[in-house]
Design an enzyme around this catalytic site. Structure first.
Site, PDB file in Angstrom:
ATOM      1  CG  HIS A 192     -11.659 -12.253  -7.478  1.00 55.18           C
ATOM      2  ND1 HIS A 192     -11.671 -13.563  -7.097  1.00 55.18           N
ATOM      3  CD2 HIS A 192     -10.967 -11.591  -6.516  1.00 55.18           C
ATOM      4  CE1 HIS A 192     -11.018 -13.688  -5.946  1.00 55.18           C
ATOM      5  NE2 HIS A 192     -10.598 -12.511  -5.577  1.00 55.18           N
ATOM      6  CD  GLU A 436      -0.963   3.281  11.623  1.00 55.30           C
ATOM      7  OE1 GLU A 436      -1.596   3.323  10.563  1.00 55.30           O
ATOM      8  OE2 GLU A 436      -0.419   2.253  12.040  1.00 55.30           O
ATOM      9  CG  ASP A 460      -5.339   3.437  10.691  1.00 52.61           C
ATOM     10  OD1 ASP A 460      -6.557   3.230  10.798  1.00 52.61           O
ATOM     11  OD2 ASP A 460      -4.530   2.558  10.341  1.00 52.61           O
ATOM     12  CB  CYS A 507       3.138   4.124   3.597  1.00 53.81           C
ATOM     13  SG  CYS A 507       2.744   3.876   5.335  1.00 53.81           S
TER      14      CYS A 507
HETATM   15  C1  PEP Z   1      -2.514   3.913   7.037  1.00 52.13           C
HETATM   16  O1  PEP Z   1      -3.167   3.819   8.080  1.00 52.13           O
HETATM   17  O2  PEP Z   1      -2.451   4.956   6.369  1.00 52.13           O
HETATM   18  C2  PEP Z   1      -1.761   2.744   6.527  1.00 52.13           C
HETATM   19  C3  PEP Z   1      -0.936   2.849   5.511  1.00 52.13           C
HETATM   20  O3  PEP Z   1      -1.977   1.550   7.118  1.00 52.13           O
HETATM   21  P1  PEP Z   1      -3.266   0.626   6.867  1.00 52.13           P
HETATM   22  O4  PEP Z   1      -4.024   1.192   5.721  1.00 52.13           O
HETATM   23  O5  PEP Z   1      -2.741  -0.738   6.605  1.00 52.13           O
HETATM   24  O6  PEP Z   1      -3.982   0.735   8.175  1.00 52.13           O
HETATM   25 MG    MG Z   2      -2.863   2.138   9.365  1.00 54.10          MG
END
Ligand code: PEP
Ligand code: MG
Length: 577
Positions: A192, A436, A460, A507
């Site tokens: 933290h 992904e 992923d 993302c």
């Molecule tokens: C990803 O896999 O890029 C993603 C945004 O999802 P997470 O990191 O939550 O698996």
């Molecule tokens: Mg993911």
């Protein structure tokens, strides 16, 4: 003589100042056996120490309330909750009674027991939470000893604090005291204290063993919180160099701050959408600290993890409404839960024997489709939240169209339920998928035809394309966003979206890394969803880029097979700035 030592850089930035070495805290308890007649008074002494510790934390909260975001105050609340937790106080009192011992010894035993529980946890983040136990134990011990605990001393201003360990409360007070930076001998990047240092923008190094022996009090020091090294008694040359780096950093920060609230438009006038990623509604505050924008990824599994169960519909709805309200008309992309792999709860559902490879197991939408009755409350709540502001629904980990069809049937059923009950929702709520799994990227055209948007999850996509578990350190060296296969899959997904005339965002972490912004722009990506603290840095690159120039360059890069050559060409794109 100038000495260079290194630890783990956990919060970027250069700090230059005189060292303030804090004394080692000798708080090891010794066991004292008490007479039966003394036990009652000892318990009273312990409970008094608890209230002293609690008052200290409340005082810190009051002191920092005006200039500190809620999500930072939460760190103090965690310690306050621990102080009230029966595992702490009743457990210690039971030890005093059972062993006829002093409060310090009883507390130490209890602390060790709790630390062991955290030590045995598999999740590296939860394992790090043992630091909080140790910090709370330390605070109570100090209260028992009657020594002053709080870092609240005006003479810390502009200094670099060197300590064996620091509590989150210490870190918050440091910002209040305008400390330049800090080094600790213990701690890791997930503690933290490290997270707070990053949030508060204090340059920090942890895990620098023997720092308090190697660095002298009052000696001049330079620390680099990104690369994790410090230079004590630097030569004039080094001082001059790092002062100029620091000036450059602060000029860059001002430049970036000026971009807040401005549109992300390229030099040739292409509007790019730039949103933030969140784990909980409270994170929207952090996004707003940088830029007033929407959310391109809300990872709802955090709600499940915090409750350690599947939330009911009303809990989902309450949480999503909070996020919609905070966004004040800006879009919110709610991703249905992605439990499994490294994010787990102890739910009551029977999953059969433990999977050998949970990253490839019953994760995310696979799990939801196995238990549709448990998934339904989340679908209903997302739909209901869409009555209060612009909400999009995003499905993670889809592998084939059959799964997508099943999800679409469930959404249609959820809509019917709400219509029958005359509960309002947005019937046109955009439904999208995360791309992904490599199979989904290869079949992106088919997915795009049935959906309103796609979002590339590179975290992923990279792990599955390159067959490396993203949390396994041993194979981390193979993790490579620039592997030609990964780039191909990303490019295919972007092109599929364009053919179907639906937006494609990214993302995953790759979108937050400014090394790749120009490459992605050149590949045709028009929507980035990034970590809050990357918003302005990514925008800075966007507003200084000309798409037309990038497209030809990137077209060439996509023909290269050699990863190293790709890397150097991508680096050249960055240097164009
Ligand atoms: C990803 O896999 O890029 C993603 C945004 O999802 P997470 O990191 O939550 O698996
Ligand atoms: Mg993911």
């Amino acid at each position: 003589m100038s000495i260079y030592i290194s630890g783990i850089g956990v919060s970027k930035g250069i700090a230059i100042g005189e060292a303030f070495v804090l004394a080692r805290e000798q708080l090891d308890a010794t066991q004292v056996t008490l007479a039966k007649s003394e036990i009652k008074a000892e318990i009273k002494r312990f409970t008094k120490a608890l209230s002293v510790a609690s008052k200290q934390l409340h005082d810190i909260k009051k002191k920092i309330a005006k200039d500190t975001a809620d999500d930072i105050v939460v760190f103090i609340d965690t310690h306050l909750l621990m102080l009230e937790d029966p595992a702490f106080n009743e457990g210690t009192i039971a030890n005093i009674k059972e062993h006829n011992c002093n409060a310090e010894w009883a507390l130490q035993m209890q602390g060790e027991r709790l630390v062991q529980v955290f030590d045995e946890m598999e999740d590296p983040y939860l394992r790090t939470r043992k630091d909080d136990v140790l910090h709370v134990v330390k605070r109570i011990k100090k209260a028992l000893a009657g020594t002053d605990e709080v870092i609240d001393n005006p003479s810390y201003k502009g200094r670099i604090i060197i300590a064996d360990d620091l509590t989150p409360a210490d870190t918050i007070m440091m910002q209040h005291q305008k400390v330049a930076g800090f080094i600790t001998e213990y701690g890791g990047p997930l503690s933290h204290t490290a997270i707070l240092a990053r949030n508060l923008g204090i340059p920090a190094i942890v895990g620098l063993h023997h720092a308090r022996q190697l660095i002298r009090h009052d000696e001049m020091l330079i620390i680099d919180g990104l690369n994790g090294f410090s230079i004590s008694s630097p030569e004039d040359r080094s001082l001059k160099y790092y002062r100029s780096v620091k000036r450059h950093e602060s000029a860059k920060r001002n430049l970036l701050n000026n971009l807040s609230g401005k549109p992300a438009v390229t030099l040739d006038k292409k509007q790019i959408t730039l949103h933030g990623n969140i784990d909980r509604p409270a994170d929207i505050k952090l996004i707003k600290k940088y830029d007033d924008t929407g959310v391109g990824l809300y990872r709802t599994e955090m709600l499940f993890i915090e409750l350690n169960s599947w939330p009911d519909q009303e809990t989902h709805l309450r949480t999503y409404k909070r996020a919609v309200k905070k966004l004040d008309g800006k879009p919110l992309t709610i991703r249905t839960m992605d439990l499994g792999a490294d994010k787990e709860i102890q739910d009551t559902i029977e999953h059969g024997p433990m999977a050998h490879n949970p990253a490839m197991g019953l994760r995310a939408i696979r799990r939801c489709l196995k238990e549709p009755q448990d998934f339904m409350p989340q679908l209903l709540a997302i739909l209901r939240a869409s009555a209060f502001g612009p909400v999009r629904m995003m499905i993670p980990m889809l592998t084939n169209l059959q799964e997508l069809d099943q999800v679409l049937v469930l959404i249609a059923e959820a809509k019917e339920i709400l219509k029958k009950k005359r509960i309002s929702f947005d019937d046109n709520i955009p439904i999208g998928a995360m791309i992904e799994v490599p199979a989904a990227a290869l079949a992106a055209d088919a997915f795009a035809k049935k959906l309103d948007f796609l979002s590339i999850g590179t975290n992923d996509l990279i792990q599955y394309t390159l067959a490396i578990d993203r949390i396994d350190d041993e194979v981390n060296y193979l993790f490579d966003p620039l592997h030609p296969a990964v780039l191909k899959l990303i490019h295919m997904t972007i092109k599929a979206g364009k053919r179907a005339k639906i937006p494609v965002s990214m993302c995953g972490e790759m979108a937050s890394d400014t090394q790749y912004t120009r490459l992605l722009l050149g590949m045709g990506l028009e929507y980035f969803s990034v970590q809050a603290n990357a918003l302005l840095e990514v925008k800075h690159i966007i507003v200084h880029s000309t798409l037309k120039n990038l497209q030809d360059e990137v077209e060439e890069i996509l023909q290269i097979h050699d990863s190293n050559e790709i890397k150097s060409r991508v680096q050249q794109l960055v240097n164009l700035l």
